[in-house]
Design a protein around this motif. Structure first.
Motif, PDB file in Angstrom:
ATOM      1  N   LEU A  70     -52.543 -13.679 -49.037  1.00 12.91           N
ATOM      2  CA  LEU A  70     -51.560 -14.078 -50.049  1.00 12.91           C
ATOM      3  C   LEU A  70     -50.169 -14.166 -49.428  1.00 12.91           C
ATOM      4  O   LEU A  70     -49.827 -13.377 -48.546  1.00 12.91           O
ATOM      5  CB  LEU A  70     -51.558 -13.077 -51.205  1.00 12.91           C
ATOM      6  CG  LEU A  70     -52.843 -13.032 -52.025  1.00 12.91           C
ATOM      7  CD1 LEU A  70     -52.787 -11.880 -53.018  1.00 12.91           C
ATOM      8  CD2 LEU A  70     -53.066 -14.354 -52.746  1.00 12.91           C
ATOM      9  N   LEU A  74     -44.583 -16.491 -54.008  1.00 10.41           N
ATOM     10  CA  LEU A  74     -45.518 -17.324 -54.752  1.00 10.41           C
ATOM     11  C   LEU A  74     -44.713 -18.185 -55.712  1.00 10.41           C
ATOM     12  O   LEU A  74     -44.238 -17.703 -56.734  1.00 10.41           O
ATOM     13  CB  LEU A  74     -46.502 -16.436 -55.521  1.00 10.41           C
ATOM     14  CG  LEU A  74     -47.602 -17.126 -56.294  1.00 10.41           C
ATOM     15  CD1 LEU A  74     -48.606 -17.766 -55.329  1.00 10.41           C
ATOM     16  CD2 LEU A  74     -48.314 -16.129 -57.188  1.00 10.41           C
ATOM     17  N   LEU A  99     -52.328  -9.628 -59.585  1.00 10.65           N
ATOM     18  CA  LEU A  99     -53.679 -10.003 -59.196  1.00 10.65           C
ATOM     19  C   LEU A  99     -54.430  -8.741 -58.810  1.00 10.65           C
ATOM     20  O   LEU A  99     -53.950  -7.960 -57.986  1.00 10.65           O
ATOM     21  CB  LEU A  99     -53.658 -10.960 -57.997  1.00 10.65           C
ATOM     22  CG  LEU A  99     -54.989 -11.159 -57.279  1.00 10.65           C
ATOM     23  CD1 LEU A  99     -55.939 -11.991 -58.128  1.00 10.65           C
ATOM     24  CD2 LEU A  99     -54.795 -11.816 -55.929  1.00 10.65           C
ATOM     25  N   VAL A 144     -56.124 -11.686 -63.213  1.00  6.52           N
ATOM     26  CA  VAL A 144     -54.705 -11.990 -63.022  1.00  6.52           C
ATOM     27  C   VAL A 144     -54.009 -11.818 -64.367  1.00  6.52           C
ATOM     28  O   VAL A 144     -54.369 -12.476 -65.350  1.00  6.52           O
ATOM     29  CB  VAL A 144     -54.487 -13.423 -62.486  1.00  6.52           C
ATOM     30  CG1 VAL A 144     -53.001 -13.697 -62.304  1.00  6.52           C
ATOM     31  CG2 VAL A 144     -55.232 -13.626 -61.170  1.00  6.52           C
ATOM     32  N   LEU A 158     -52.495 -19.372 -56.471  1.00  2.00           N
ATOM     33  CA  LEU A 158     -53.342 -18.339 -55.874  1.00  2.00           C
ATOM     34  C   LEU A 158     -54.673 -18.897 -55.376  1.00  2.00           C
ATOM     35  O   LEU A 158     -55.323 -18.298 -54.523  1.00  2.00           O
ATOM     36  CB  LEU A 158     -53.620 -17.232 -56.902  1.00  2.00           C
ATOM     37  CG  LEU A 158     -52.432 -16.385 -57.336  1.00  2.00           C
ATOM     38  CD1 LEU A 158     -52.805 -15.546 -58.549  1.00  2.00           C
ATOM     39  CD2 LEU A 158     -51.948 -15.523 -56.198  1.00  2.00           C
TER      40      LEU A 158
END
Length: 176
Positions: A70, A74, A99, A144, A158
Motif C-alpha cells: 500500500l 492514497l 483497511l 474497508v 486500493l
C-alpha cells in the motif's frame, strides 16, 4: 537645580548572557521536542483504532504483502498509524479510511447487492457515520471502513494492491 534621578547602571554580564541564551535554548528545546515526535504533524496524526485478530500463517503472509504494498498516500490522504496489527491494517486520512485484512468472513445478508470495482467484488453495510465494504471474492476477507461523507472511489485506489497480493477465491465463491 539638581534632579535626583536614579543612576542608570549597565546590565551585568551575567544578565546579558542569560537574556541572550534564553531564546536560543527555547528554540533548541522546541526543535528537539518536535524532532522526537512531540508535536503532531496535523489533524491526522492520531493513531487509528484497529483490531488485529490472530491469523493463520497463509492469510497472515498475504495480509503482510498487501499492507507492505500500500502507498504512503492514497489519493491525497496520508497514511496513518493503527493501534494494532500494523501488518494487517492500514489507515489513510482524517477521518480515517481503515483497511483490515484477515479475520472472520462476514455473514452476507440475503438481500446484499454486490459491486465489482477494479477486479474486486464488494458488498456494503451502511452505518450511521460510515460505510463498511466487505470483499467477497478473495481468499482472505478484507474490510474497508469509509466515512459517510466519502465515496467508494477509495476502493478503486486500493484495488491494484489487493489484486496483486490477495488471490481470488475458488470459482463459485464469488458473487460478482
Amino acid at each position: 537645580m539638581t534632579t535626583d534621578a536614579p543612576e542608570r547602571r549597565a546590565p551585568s554580564p551575567a544578565r546579558v548572557a542569560t537574556i541572550a541564551a534564553l531564546p536560543v535554548a527555547l528554540v533548541a528545546g522546541v526543535v528537539a521536542f518536535w524532532g522526537l515526535g512531540g508535536f503532531p504533524s496535523g489533524p491526522s496524526s492520531a493513531v487509528v483504532p484497529a483490531e488485529a485478530p490472530q491469523l493463520d500463517p497463509s492469510p497472515a503472509a498475504m495480509c503482510r504483502a498487501l499492507v507492505s504494498r500500500l502507498p504512503e498516500e492514497l489519493g491525497g490522504l496520508h497514511r496513518r498509524q493503527v493501534t494494532a496489527g500494523g501488518e494487517q491494517n492500514a489507515a489513510f486520512g482524517d477521518p480515517a479510511i481503515l483497511l483490515s485484512c484477515g479475520g472472520a468472513a462476514p455473514a452476507i445478508p440475503p438481500d446484499a447487492q454486490f459491486l465489482g470495482l477494479s477486479d474486486v467484488c464488494w458488498f456494503t453495510q451502511e452505518q450511521s457515520r460510515q460505510t463498511v465494504w466487505h470483499s467477497v471474492d478473495r481468499q482472505v476477507p478484507l474490510r474497508v471502513v469509509v466515512p459517510k461523507d466519502a465515496d467508494g472511489s477509495w476502493l478503486v485506489n486500493l484495488s491494484p494492491a489487493i489484486v496483486a497480493t490477495i488471490p481470488t477465491a475458488p470459482a463459485g465463491e464469488s458473487h460478482c
